[in-house]
Design an enzyme around this catalytic site. Structure first.
Site, short mmCIF file in Angstrom:
data_model
loop_
_atom_site.label_atom_id
_atom_site.label_comp_id
_atom_site.label_asym_id
_atom_site.label_seq_id
_atom_site.Cartn_x
_atom_site.Cartn_y
_atom_site.Cartn_z
N THR A 130 -23.57 -52.80 -15.88
CA THR A 130 -24.12 -51.42 -16.17
C THR A 130 -25.41 -51.59 -16.51
OG1 THR A 130 -21.73 -51.08 -16.79
CG2 THR A 130 -23.46 -49.68 -17.86
N PHE A 146 -15.66 -50.37 -13.12
CA PHE A 146 -14.84 -49.51 -13.87
C PHE A 146 -13.57 -50.08 -14.55
CE2 PHE A 146 -16.91 -46.71 -10.80
CZ PHE A 146 -17.69 -45.94 -11.68
N LYS A 170 -21.63 -44.20 -13.93
CA LYS A 170 -21.18 -45.42 -14.69
C LYS A 170 -21.21 -44.84 -16.23
CE LYS A 170 -19.17 -48.81 -16.59
NZ LYS A 170 -17.96 -49.13 -16.73
N ASN A 197 -18.30 -43.80 -19.04
CA ASN A 197 -17.90 -44.40 -20.29
C ASN A 197 -18.13 -43.51 -21.54
OD1 ASN A 197 -16.94 -46.77 -19.19
ND2 ASN A 197 -18.69 -47.99 -19.91
N LEU A 221 -6.46 -40.28 -25.40
CA LEU A 221 -6.08 -39.42 -26.65
C LEU A 221 -5.21 -39.98 -27.75
CD1 LEU A 221 -5.50 -35.83 -24.80
CD2 LEU A 221 -7.47 -36.63 -26.00
N CYS A 253 -18.54 -52.61 -24.22
CA CYS A 253 -18.93 -51.63 -23.23
C CYS A 253 -19.33 -50.38 -24.06
CB CYS A 253 -18.48 -51.42 -21.94
SG CYS A 253 -18.83 -52.96 -21.21
N ARG A 305 -16.12 -58.31 -29.10
CA ARG A 305 -17.35 -57.58 -29.58
C ARG A 305 -17.25 -56.22 -29.81
NH1 ARG A 305 -19.74 -59.32 -23.70
NH2 ARG A 305 -17.87 -59.23 -23.06
P1 NAD Z 1 -19.88 -61.36 -20.30
O1 NAD Z 1 -21.00 -61.30 -21.23
O2 NAD Z 1 -18.61 -61.57 -20.00
O3 NAD Z 1 -20.52 -62.46 -18.87
C1 NAD Z 1 -21.94 -62.44 -18.46
C2 NAD Z 1 -21.98 -63.84 -17.85
O4 NAD Z 1 -23.22 -63.83 -17.12
C3 NAD Z 1 -22.16 -64.77 -18.85
O5 NAD Z 1 -21.39 -65.84 -18.43
C4 NAD Z 1 -23.54 -65.47 -18.86
O6 NAD Z 1 -23.38 -66.81 -19.06
C5 NAD Z 1 -23.90 -65.15 -17.36
N1 NAD Z 1 -25.44 -65.05 -16.96
C6 NAD Z 1 -26.24 -64.61 -17.76
N2 NAD Z 1 -27.49 -64.39 -17.24
C7 NAD Z 1 -27.18 -65.30 -15.90
C8 NAD Z 1 -28.19 -65.42 -14.84
N3 NAD Z 1 -29.31 -65.12 -14.96
N4 NAD Z 1 -27.63 -65.98 -14.05
C9 NAD Z 1 -26.23 -66.45 -13.75
N5 NAD Z 1 -25.31 -66.15 -14.83
C10 NAD Z 1 -26.02 -65.42 -15.96
O7 NAD Z 1 -20.39 -59.86 -19.37
P2 NAD Z 1 -19.28 -59.03 -18.86
O8 NAD Z 1 -18.32 -58.36 -19.91
O9 NAD Z 1 -18.58 -59.26 -17.42
O10 NAD Z 1 -20.19 -57.65 -18.49
C11 NAD Z 1 -21.06 -57.78 -17.22
C12 NAD Z 1 -21.69 -56.45 -17.06
O11 NAD Z 1 -20.80 -55.65 -16.70
C13 NAD Z 1 -22.27 -55.58 -18.21
O12 NAD Z 1 -23.21 -54.81 -17.65
C14 NAD Z 1 -21.09 -54.96 -18.68
O13 NAD Z 1 -21.66 -53.74 -19.12
C15 NAD Z 1 -20.32 -54.42 -17.21
N6 NAD Z 1 -19.25 -54.17 -17.42
C16 NAD Z 1 -18.24 -54.93 -18.15
C17 NAD Z 1 -17.00 -54.53 -18.06
C18 NAD Z 1 -16.07 -55.18 -19.09
O14 NAD Z 1 -14.71 -54.92 -19.18
N7 NAD Z 1 -16.44 -56.39 -19.81
C19 NAD Z 1 -16.54 -53.41 -17.40
C20 NAD Z 1 -17.23 -52.75 -16.62
C21 NAD Z 1 -18.51 -53.18 -16.82
C1 UGA Z 2 -13.66 -49.12 -20.82
C2 UGA Z 2 -13.53 -48.55 -19.67
O1 UGA Z 2 -12.06 -47.87 -20.09
C3 UGA Z 2 -13.52 -48.91 -18.49
O2 UGA Z 2 -13.37 -47.99 -17.38
C4 UGA Z 2 -15.02 -49.57 -18.37
O3 UGA Z 2 -15.10 -50.32 -17.05
C5 UGA Z 2 -15.24 -50.50 -19.22
O4 UGA Z 2 -15.04 -49.97 -20.61
C6 UGA Z 2 -16.59 -51.04 -19.28
O5 UGA Z 2 -17.56 -50.39 -19.01
O6 UGA Z 2 -16.93 -52.14 -19.62
P1 UGA Z 2 -12.68 -51.35 -22.09
O7 UGA Z 2 -13.74 -51.57 -22.93
O8 UGA Z 2 -12.09 -52.55 -21.55
O9 UGA Z 2 -12.66 -50.49 -20.79
O10 UGA Z 2 -11.27 -50.78 -22.96
P2 UGA Z 2 -10.62 -49.41 -23.04
O11 UGA Z 2 -9.19 -49.37 -22.74
O12 UGA Z 2 -11.40 -48.08 -22.38
O13 UGA Z 2 -10.71 -49.19 -24.77
C7 UGA Z 2 -11.95 -49.00 -25.23
C8 UGA Z 2 -11.94 -48.93 -26.74
O14 UGA Z 2 -11.12 -47.61 -26.86
C9 UGA Z 2 -10.71 -49.92 -27.49
O15 UGA Z 2 -11.25 -50.14 -28.58
C10 UGA Z 2 -9.50 -49.13 -27.58
O16 UGA Z 2 -8.82 -49.41 -28.82
C11 UGA Z 2 -9.95 -47.59 -27.90
N1 UGA Z 2 -9.17 -46.57 -27.53
C12 UGA Z 2 -8.93 -46.45 -26.04
C13 UGA Z 2 -8.58 -45.72 -28.36
O17 UGA Z 2 -8.84 -45.84 -29.46
N2 UGA Z 2 -8.03 -44.51 -28.02
C14 UGA Z 2 -7.45 -44.42 -26.65
O18 UGA Z 2 -6.85 -43.66 -26.40
C15 UGA Z 2 -8.07 -45.21 -25.71
#
Ligand code: NAD
Ligand code: UGA
Length: 434
Positions: free
Chosen positions: A122, A154, A206, A210, A252, A262, A329
């Site tokens: 993101t 997503f 994106k 969110n 909700l 995120c 986190r």
């Molecule tokens: P994360 O912190 O779990 O993982 C990131 C990984 O990237 C780590 O293992 C780290 O060691 C590695 N890394 C860092 N620098 C690097 C490099 N130069 N080369 C190779 N590896 C490297 O992150 P995440 O939760 O998977 O999120 C990644 C991205 O996706 C973020 O931008 C986040 O906002 C987005 N996103 C996350 C979620 C989610 O549910 N966690 C959902 C949608 C989007």
């Molecule tokens: C969220 C989005 O739902 C994903 O679409 C997106 O890809 C992701 O962020 C991201 O960009 O990382 P996630 O953070 O895994 O996913 O979890 P959610 O299910 O969205 O919950 C987020 C937070 O909202 C949690 O703390 C949850 O407890 C809270 N929540 C969720 C509420 O308090 N009420 C609700 O009705 C739903």
């Protein structure tokens, strides 16, 4: 079958790589963290995500999924390079792009054949163009045929595989429509709507998604707070609202506010983008403030119920930011624990999956092995995360163990009438207190 390199093996990278392998592609997942890669090579998951371990194992055995720390071997022959590294909050709330830059530079240093570079992380609006510039500058005179496509992810933690495999939509943004169409081929087996836009629009979709979901939660929490004062029940209010097709029932659930890796960082980053470009993001600021306040309200309720928090012991059930993940986190539990400790409380806590992560950051907290150890001699119990494991705990035993039968059900998980009839002082969220 395509050859894919996924950079970053976190929640997004590892799920993306594994799912593309499951669809029949040859995938190499790369990470700069040696512990992660060594663990993965031995079959150990760096994160808890339901179903992931088995899917990884299956695809490793089928020789479609590989792990390495070495950029050269990961990128060898790759047609697609997905960047899925972290983009945490920087000092002013902006997205910190250092990992994205490092990944783009590594691609620029190594690749010598046409490649699609895909931003799955993101990233702020405009980053796709910036990544292209980073690569061009790094190449200097050595030309490279490449395009950048924004492909925001997503998926939700806890249901990541299903979300990836059955998405509501796939968004692909690029100035090079041919590149976006090529990438669309990878997603075709998912049989979902594929929306092709320009780069910046995809990046904005994106953040807007969110921020909108976070807004819905803050909205219902604000309504819930009014319900508490006015004697209504927010759960039924949400149900009644959600039955309107224009509103819908999702996101909700009133509770302790949104957390996770995120929503907090993305809403902040969007606010930062707006301010930087001269817009006053009043709604986003209110959404964040309501969320902060939701944590403070929980502490206030406990303080009110116990008279003071000083020297009181509070038991916390759930540390992860939501159920079915080990991710802590920006979790509500962590923030509330800090607020409680600041008021002199002692904390004992338990989570089904997040204890390892919790032990790294919670130094003055007694980490317990069960909900019952958490309740033992505590002055009050706070449910912070609605894990299944807590749905049917033995309340007779809990009542015997607690010093005071005070419960704050931060996720409206339990039957308030039952608990009250058992003699508990029960407080929920968004419901009249008595
Ligand atoms: P994360 O912190 O779990 O993982 C990131 C990984 O990237 C780590 O293992 C780290 O060691 C590695 N890394 C860092 N620098 C690097 C490099 N130069 N080369 C190779 N590896 C490297 O992150 P995440 O939760 O998977 O999120 C990644 C991205 O996706 C973020 O931008 C986040 O906002 C987005 N996103 C996350 C979620 C989610 O549910 N966690 C959902 C949608 C989007
Ligand atoms: C969220 C989005 O739902 C994903 O679409 C997106 O890809 C992701 O962020 C991201 O960009 O990382 P996630 O953070 O895994 O996913 O979890 P959610 O299910 O969205 O919950 C987020 C937070 O909202 C949690 O703390 C949850 O407890 C809270 N929540 C969720 C509420 O308090 N009420 C609700 O009705 C739903």
């Amino acid at each position: 079958m395509s050859k894919i390199c996924v950079i970053g093996t976190g929640y997004v990278g590892l799920v993306t790589g594994t799912c593309f392998a499951e669809l029949g592609n040859q995938v190499t997942c790369l990470d700069t963290d040696p512990a992660r890669i060594n663990g993965l090579l031995q079959g150990q998951m760096p994160i808890y995500e339901p179903g992931l371990e088995q899917l990884v194992e299956q695809n490793v055995q089928a020789k479609r999924l590989h792990f390495t720390q070495d950029y050269r071997s990961a990128l060898e022959g790759a047609e697609y390079a997905f960047i899925a590294v972290g983009t945490p909050s920087g000092v002013d709330g902006e997205a910190d792009l250092q990992y994205v830059k490092a990944a783009a530079e590594s691609i620029a240093d190594i690749v010598d054949f046409p490649i699609l570079v895909i931003n799955k992380s993101t990233v702020p609006v405009g980053t796709g163009d910036w990544v292209a510039d980073v690569i061009r500058r790094r190449r200097g005179d050595r030309s490279l045929e490449f395009s950048v496509v924004s492909n925001p992810e997503f998926l939700r933690e806890g249901s990541a595989i299903n979300d990836f495999m059955s998405p509501d939509r796939v968004v692909l943004g690029s100035e090079d429509r041919k590149a976006a169409t090529r990438l669309a081929e990878l997603y075709k087996p998912l049989r979902c709507t594929i929306m092709v836009t320009d780069l910046r629009t995809a990046e904005m979709i994106k953040y807007a998604s969110n921020a909108f979901l976070a807004t819905r939660i803050s909205f219902i929490n604000e309504i819930g707070n009014m319900c508490e004062d006015l004697g209504a029940d927010v759960r039924e209010v949400a149900q009644g609202m959600g039955l309107d097709k224009r509103i819908g029932p999702s996101f909700l659930d009133a509770g302790l506010g949104w957390g996770g890796s995120c929503f907090p960082k993305d809403v902040k980053a969007l606010e930062h983008m707006a301010v930087l470009h001269g817009t006053q993001p009043q709604l986003l600021q209110a959404v964040m403030e309501i969320n902060r306040n939701q944590r403070r309200r929980a502490v206030m309720k406990l303080r009110k119920a116990l008279g003071t928090l000083n020297e009181k012991t509070i038991g916390i059930l759930g540390i992860s930011f939501k159920p079915n993940t080990d991710d802590i986190r920006d979790s509500a539990a962590l923030e509330i624990i800090h607020l409680l400790i600041n008021e002199g409380a002692h904390i004992q806590a338990y989570d089904p999956q997040a204890m390892d992560n919790a032990s790294k950051v919670l130094k003055n907290v007694k980490l317990c092995e069960s909900p019952y150890e958490v309740a033992d001699s505590a002055d009050a119990l706070l449910l912070a995360t609605e894990w299944n494991e807590f749905k049917q705990i033995d309340f007779v035993k809990i009542k015997q163990l607690l010093r005071n039968p005070v419960i704050l059900d931060g996720r409206n998980l339990w039957d308030s009438e039952l608990l009250k009839s058992m003699g508990f002082t029960y407080m929920g969220i968004g419901r009249a207190i008595n």
